[in-house]
Design a protein around this motif. Structure first.
Motif, PDB file in Angstrom:
ATOM      1  N   THR A 122     -16.399-120.322  75.967  1.00  0.00           N
ATOM      2  CA  THR A 122     -15.011-119.870  75.818  1.00  0.00           C
ATOM      3  C   THR A 122     -14.007-120.577  76.715  1.00  0.00           C
ATOM      4  OG1 THR A 122     -15.423-118.100  77.411  1.00  0.00           O
ATOM      5  CG2 THR A 122     -15.703-117.571  75.071  1.00  0.00           C
ATOM      6  N   THR A 123     -14.496-121.178  77.787  1.00  0.00           N
ATOM      7  CA  THR A 123     -13.587-121.818  78.727  1.00  0.00           C
ATOM      8  C   THR A 123     -14.286-122.990  79.399  1.00  0.00           C
ATOM      9  OG1 THR A 123     -12.085-121.421  80.591  1.00  0.00           O
ATOM     10  CG2 THR A 123     -14.199-120.294  80.660  1.00  0.00           C
ATOM     11  N   GLN A 124     -13.528-123.888  79.974  1.00  0.00           N
ATOM     12  CA  GLN A 124     -14.094-125.026  80.684  1.00  0.00           C
ATOM     13  C   GLN A 124     -14.795-124.530  81.943  1.00  0.00           C
ATOM     14  OE1 GLN A 124     -11.211-127.854  82.186  1.00  0.00           O
ATOM     15  NE2 GLN A 124     -12.611-129.545  81.765  1.00  0.00           N
ATOM     16  N   GLY A 125     -15.948-125.111  82.245  1.00  0.00           N
ATOM     17  CA  GLY A 125     -16.698-124.728  83.430  1.00  0.00           C
ATOM     18  C   GLY A 125     -18.002-125.484  83.528  1.00  0.00           C
ATOM     19  N   VAL A 126     -18.959-124.898  84.255  1.00  0.00           N
ATOM     20  CA  VAL A 126     -20.237-125.552  84.502  1.00  0.00           C
ATOM     21  C   VAL A 126     -21.371-124.599  84.146  1.00  0.00           C
ATOM     22  CG1 VAL A 126     -21.721-126.581  86.276  1.00  0.00           C
ATOM     23  CG2 VAL A 126     -19.246-126.969  86.346  1.00  0.00           C
ATOM     24  N   LEU A 127     -22.310-125.095  83.340  1.00  0.00           N
ATOM     25  CA  LEU A 127     -23.519-124.344  83.018  1.00  0.00           C
ATOM     26  C   LEU A 127     -24.687-124.905  83.820  1.00  0.00           C
ATOM     27  CD1 LEU A 127     -23.229-124.083  79.128  1.00  0.00           C
ATOM     28  CD2 LEU A 127     -22.988-122.216  80.779  1.00  0.00           C
ATOM     29  N   GLU A 128     -25.616-124.035  84.193  1.00  0.00           N
ATOM     30  CA  GLU A 128     -26.849-124.458  84.851  1.00  0.00           C
ATOM     31  C   GLU A 128     -27.922-124.643  83.793  1.00  0.00           C
ATOM     32  OE1 GLU A 128     -27.473-122.594  89.109  1.00  0.00           O
ATOM     33  OE2 GLU A 128     -27.134-121.043  87.579  1.00  0.00           O
ATOM     34  N   VAL A 129     -28.585-125.808  83.826  1.00  0.00           N
ATOM     35  CA  VAL A 129     -29.687-126.094  82.914  1.00  0.00           C
ATOM     36  C   VAL A 129     -30.925-126.352  83.760  1.00  0.00           C
ATOM     37  CG1 VAL A 129     -30.551-127.611  81.106  1.00  0.00           C
ATOM     38  CG2 VAL A 129     -28.096-127.142  81.268  1.00  0.00           C
ATOM     39  N   PHE A 130     -32.039-125.730  83.383  1.00  0.00           N
ATOM     40  CA  PHE A 130     -33.295-125.886  84.105  1.00  0.00           C
ATOM     41  C   PHE A 130     -34.333-126.520  83.190  1.00  0.00           C
ATOM     42  CE2 PHE A 130     -31.006-122.455  86.080  1.00  0.00           C
ATOM     43  CZ  PHE A 130     -31.158-122.702  87.442  1.00  0.00           C
ATOM     44  N   LEU A 131     -34.909-127.637  83.615  1.00  0.00           N
ATOM     45  CA  LEU A 131     -36.035-128.265  82.935  1.00  0.00           C
ATOM     46  C   LEU A 131     -37.272-127.734  83.651  1.00  0.00           C
ATOM     47  CD1 LEU A 131     -34.673-131.938  82.823  1.00  0.00           C
ATOM     48  CD2 LEU A 131     -34.180-130.026  81.273  1.00  0.00           C
ATOM     49  N   GLU A 132     -37.943-126.752  83.052  1.00  0.00           N
ATOM     50  CA  GLU A 132     -38.929-125.944  83.766  1.00  0.00           C
ATOM     51  C   GLU A 132     -40.370-126.313  83.449  1.00  0.00           C
ATOM     52  OE1 GLU A 132     -36.372-121.829  84.275  1.00  0.00           O
ATOM     53  OE2 GLU A 132     -37.828-121.938  82.625  1.00  0.00           O
TER      54      GLU A 132
END
Length: 150
Positions: A122-132
């Protein structure tokens, strides 16, 4: 033989593109925050090198996103030990993502692309992605290469 890369802290930029452009890449794991990882100079997709985890833990990527539907993909190969590795995009209610989005690797002994579609940003920002790497079972490993975002 792969080269062991021992981070001095839990925060370390990976040694090669395309990972280097993600300044938020770090290693996380249990029980310690420092998970050793390896650079494999004899394997990779589409070409060597790649990064390898041999115990439970994850590579963490901070992914800058704009509003709309976003796509994250990465190439993965693993030892076939279950549970299989996975990609997890962490929930971020501030960006409209109310629950973690998890996509498991295929249970195949070859390189394959894992693609995660994140709808509803919904808005500009930062997502955390985990390669687990999801297990520390004997003989378990996961290899990761070629992150792509759209």
């Amino acid at each position: 033989m792969p080269n062991l890369i021992r981070p001095a802290t839990g925060y370390r930029t990976a040694p090669r593109a395309p990972y280097a452009r993600y300044s938020g890449l770090r290693l996380v794991g249990t029980p310690s925050w420092v998970v050793p990882y390896f650079r494999r100079d004899d394997d990779g997709a589409p070409a060597p090198p790649c990064l390898e985890l041999r115990q439970q833990g994850a590579f963490r990527i901070l992914w800058p996103v704009n509003p709309g539907t976003r796509v994250f993909s990465v190439w993965c190969k693993h030892s076939g030990v279950t549970p299989v590795p996975r990609v997890r995009v962490a929930a971020n209610p501030h960006l409209g993502i109310s629950a973690d989005i998890i996509v498991d690797a295929q249970n195949v002994p070859a390189w394959h692309k894992i693609t995660v579609t994140v709808a509803g940003v919904t808005t500009q920002g930062v997502l955390e992605v985990f390669l687990e790497q999801t297990t520390s079972a004997p003989g378990a490993w996961s290899r990761w290469d070629s992150v792509e975002v759209a």
